[in-house]
Design an enzyme around this catalytic site. Structure first.
Site: not given
Length: 319
Positions: A158-159
């Site tokens: 998850h960025c």
């Protein structure tokens, strides 16, 4: 001081209001890194085009700028792909699973359902990978994201900089975003350095442009170093057909953990992400192979000597 609970006659909606408000605030805060990136990029465009106006390089600058923005927003805007309903437990098995208190019996129920699914990876304890939040059997390489509150196919990470999960649906866009962001910074650094040297030697006129030159060069150089580091790492992952999660925790197959379990050779590994048509490789349009639910694997359930050389596709020999 004693903490008292809400009275029973308080409407349920009012009880949930603070929780809902906190979720809304959290979701709004998640966009702060994206806003920051867009402000920096917007300022860099203004400083380069308006303040410096390096006319000889404006065409190539705008090409990389356009591709950078396109791939960046494709990464942000692509909804993470989740497992299909085929990986949900049938009603009868789901009722049995929820009623059963013994873990061993629950595992047997999951095993029975998983026999009809293309699932070849397990937990460290050799159990079927099941998500209690989403109530599904996880496909290979699928993981639950607590931020997105869903299971994501071929989840990489998850960025926060794109406020999205990077996985099967947008991993190609993410890699292209890193590539074009690096090229964008290269153009800025290579063309601004001459003005930066003049600024350092005090040969520039005393105008507001000199401050833009100073900060533009340093910011572009800093982002270039970061982007090149990330791009190099993810190109290594692509070449070895791994996700960031798998690089730190090897997927578990019938014969145990195997970091190279999904590797089919460099060309086929790259084609899985970028597709088999070269004309689409550098364009942020979806061209990845497969459906995200099943992947080609090496033969890990036979003799280890054969496993290193004979690949399989969803449990079937390819040669």
């Amino acid at each position: 001081m004693a903490v008292t609970s809400l009275p029973a006659n308080v409407p349920h909606g009012l009880k949930m209001a603070p929780s809902h408000a906190l979720k809304c605030c959290h979701r709004a805060l998640n966009w702060v890194p994206v806003l920051f990136i867009n402000l920096v990029v917007g300022w860099s465009y203004y400083a380069y085009v308006v303040e410096l106006c390096v006319c000889n390089y404006l065409i190539i600058f705008h090409i990389f700028f356009a591709m950078f923005i396109w791939s960046y927003w494709k990464t942000i805007g692509s909804r993470p792909a989740g497992p299909s309903k085929a990986f949900s437990l049938p009603r009868a098995e789901k009722e049995l699973y929820e009623r059963e208190e013994r873990a061993e019996t629950q595992h047997e129920i999951l095993k029975k359902v998983a026999r009809n699914l293309p699932v070849y990876t397990f937990t460290a304890g050799k159990a079927v990978r099941y998500c209690n939040h989403c109530q599904i059997i996880k496909p290979d390489r699928c993981h639950h994201c607590s931020t997105c509150e869903m299971c994501v196919l071929k989840m990489d990470h998850h960025c926060p900089w794109v406020n999205n999960c990077v996985g099967f649906s947008n991993y190609k866009y993410f890699v292209l975003f890193l590539a074009y962001a690096s090229l964008y910074c290269v153009v800025i650094c290579s063309t601004v350095i001459q003005y930066f040297i003049k600024f350092w030697t005090k040969q520039l006129p005393d105008t507001s442009a000199k401050f833009h030159i100073l900060f533009l060069f340093f910011v572009a150089a800093l982002f270039l170093i970061c982007n090149l580091s990330l791009l190099s790492y993810h190109m290594w992952l692509v070449g070895n057909n791994r996700t960031t999660i798998e690089a730190f925790r090897a997927p578990v197959f019938t014969n145990g953990p195997d970091k190279k379990g999904f590797s089919l050779g460099f060309s086929r590994n790259a084609a899985e992400v970028f597709g088999d048509q070269a004309k689409y490789w550098m364009i942020p349009v979806f061209s990845s192979q497969g459906d995200g639910h099943s992947f080609g694997t090496r033969l890990v359930h036979i003799d280890p000597k054969q496993a290193n050389s004979v690949p399989q596709q969803n449990g079937k020999r390819l040669v």
